[in-house]
Motif scaffolding. Structure first.
Motif, mmCIF file in Angstrom:
data_model
loop_
_atom_site.group_PDB
_atom_site.id
_atom_site.type_symbol
_atom_site.label_atom_id
_atom_site.label_comp_id
_atom_site.label_asym_id
_atom_site.label_seq_id
_atom_site.Cartn_x
_atom_site.Cartn_y
_atom_site.Cartn_z
ATOM 1 N N ARG A 11 13.411 23.733 41.992
ATOM 2 C CA ARG A 11 14.056 22.905 43.003
ATOM 3 C C ARG A 11 14.117 23.632 44.333
ATOM 4 N NH1 ARG A 11 20.144 21.698 41.410
ATOM 5 N NH2 ARG A 11 19.052 20.501 39.854
ATOM 6 N N TRP A 12 14.024 22.838 45.391
ATOM 7 C CA TRP A 12 14.246 23.358 46.741
ATOM 8 C C TRP A 12 15.573 22.838 47.259
ATOM 9 C CZ3 TRP A 12 9.057 22.995 49.898
ATOM 10 C CH2 TRP A 12 8.148 23.899 49.370
ATOM 11 N N ILE A 13 15.790 21.537 47.119
ATOM 12 C CA ILE A 13 17.049 20.944 47.575
ATOM 13 C C ILE A 13 17.821 20.438 46.359
ATOM 14 C CG2 ILE A 13 18.104 19.116 48.963
ATOM 15 C CD1 ILE A 13 15.679 19.331 50.831
ATOM 16 N N ALA A 14 17.340 19.365 45.753
ATOM 17 C CA ALA A 14 18.075 18.778 44.628
ATOM 18 C C ALA A 14 17.254 18.730 43.346
ATOM 19 C CB ALA A 14 18.528 17.366 44.983
ATOM 20 N N GLY A 15 15.993 19.108 43.388
ATOM 21 C CA GLY A 15 15.160 19.095 42.195
ATOM 22 C C GLY A 15 14.461 17.781 41.930
ATOM 23 N N VAL A 16 14.502 16.849 42.894
ATOM 24 C CA VAL A 16 13.875 15.539 42.693
ATOM 25 C C VAL A 16 12.360 15.690 42.584
ATOM 26 C CG1 VAL A 16 13.469 13.269 43.714
ATOM 27 C CG2 VAL A 16 15.742 14.286 43.820
ATOM 28 N N CYS A 17 11.724 16.314 43.553
ATOM 29 C CA CYS A 17 10.261 16.462 43.525
ATOM 30 C C CYS A 17 9.823 17.333 42.349
ATOM 31 C CB CYS A 17 9.762 17.055 44.840
ATOM 32 S SG CYS A 17 9.989 15.960 46.258
ATOM 33 N N GLY A 18 10.590 18.375 42.048
ATOM 34 C CA GLY A 18 10.271 19.216 40.900
ATOM 35 C C GLY A 18 10.342 18.443 39.595
ATOM 36 N N GLY A 19 11.348 17.600 39.455
ATOM 37 C CA GLY A 19 11.493 16.789 38.250
ATOM 38 C C GLY A 19 10.394 15.759 38.104
ATOM 39 N N VAL A 20 10.026 15.108 39.222
ATOM 40 C CA VAL A 20 8.936 14.126 39.180
ATOM 41 C C VAL A 20 7.625 14.828 38.834
ATOM 42 C CG1 VAL A 20 7.581 12.505 40.559
ATOM 43 C CG2 VAL A 20 10.067 12.511 40.735
ATOM 44 N N GLY A 21 7.387 15.992 39.422
ATOM 45 C CA GLY A 21 6.178 16.747 39.118
ATOM 46 C C GLY A 21 6.102 17.160 37.658
ATOM 47 N N GLU A 22 7.220 17.624 37.111
ATOM 48 C CA GLU A 22 7.254 18.007 35.699
ATOM 49 C C GLU A 22 7.034 16.789 34.806
ATOM 50 O OE1 GLU A 22 11.019 19.960 35.255
ATOM 51 O OE2 GLU A 22 10.370 21.713 36.401
ATOM 52 N N TYR A 23 7.617 15.662 35.169
ATOM 53 C CA TYR A 23 7.474 14.439 34.375
ATOM 54 C C TYR A 23 6.028 13.949 34.361
ATOM 55 C CZ TYR A 23 8.228 9.675 32.722
ATOM 56 O OH TYR A 23 8.178 8.502 32.011
ATOM 57 N N LEU A 24 5.355 14.027 35.519
ATOM 58 C CA LEU A 24 3.974 13.549 35.626
ATOM 59 C C LEU A 24 2.940 14.627 35.303
ATOM 60 C CD1 LEU A 24 4.298 11.483 38.935
ATOM 61 C CD2 LEU A 24 4.266 10.620 36.591
ATOM 62 N N ASP A 25 3.389 15.821 34.948
ATOM 63 C CA ASP A 25 2.510 16.973 34.691
ATOM 64 C C ASP A 25 1.603 17.259 35.880
ATOM 65 O OD1 ASP A 25 3.489 17.611 32.151
ATOM 66 O OD2 ASP A 25 2.200 16.120 31.194
ATOM 67 N N ILE A 26 2.198 17.220 37.073
ATOM 68 C CA ILE A 26 1.513 17.522 38.323
ATOM 69 C C ILE A 26 2.283 18.658 38.987
ATOM 70 C CG2 ILE A 26 0.877 16.625 40.602
ATOM 71 C CD1 ILE A 26 0.837 13.845 39.424
ATOM 72 N N ASP A 27 1.577 19.492 39.723
ATOM 73 C CA ASP A 27 2.227 20.560 40.463
ATOM 74 C C ASP A 27 3.267 19.949 41.404
ATOM 75 O OD1 ASP A 27 2.927 22.868 41.804
ATOM 76 O OD2 ASP A 27 0.994 23.106 42.826
ATOM 77 N N PRO A 28 4.535 20.360 41.311
ATOM 78 C CA PRO A 28 5.566 19.797 42.176
ATOM 79 C C PRO A 28 5.275 19.964 43.665
ATOM 80 C CG PRO A 28 6.583 20.965 40.369
ATOM 81 C CD PRO A 28 5.111 21.251 40.292
#
Length: 74
Positions: A11-28
């Protein structure tokens, strides 16, 4: 079954992009770059509103469960 949650480790701010990246198996970082481009092209309003809504809607990632945790005496 995979569950969409905000990332607790990537996470950088709230972990939204990191979570979406992990869910889609894409680099956040790719998700972050797409989000930044989208935000700039929409003159910040739509991008910020969407991010805040996702921050509220997507649950925070669960802590590691005791069954998955490594043994304490290792």
């Amino acid at each position: 079954m995979k569950k969409l949650t905000r990332s607790r480790t990537n996470r950088w701010i709230a972990g939204v992009c990191g979570g979406v990246g992990e869910y889609l198996d894409i680099d956040p970082n790719i998700i972050r770059a797409v989000y930044i481009i989208f935000t700039v092209l929409t003159r910040f309003a739509a991008g910020l509103i969407i991010y805040i809504l996702l921050w509220i809607i997507i649950p925070d990632g669960a802590e590691e469960s005791p069954a998955e945790a490594p043994p304490a005496d290792a």
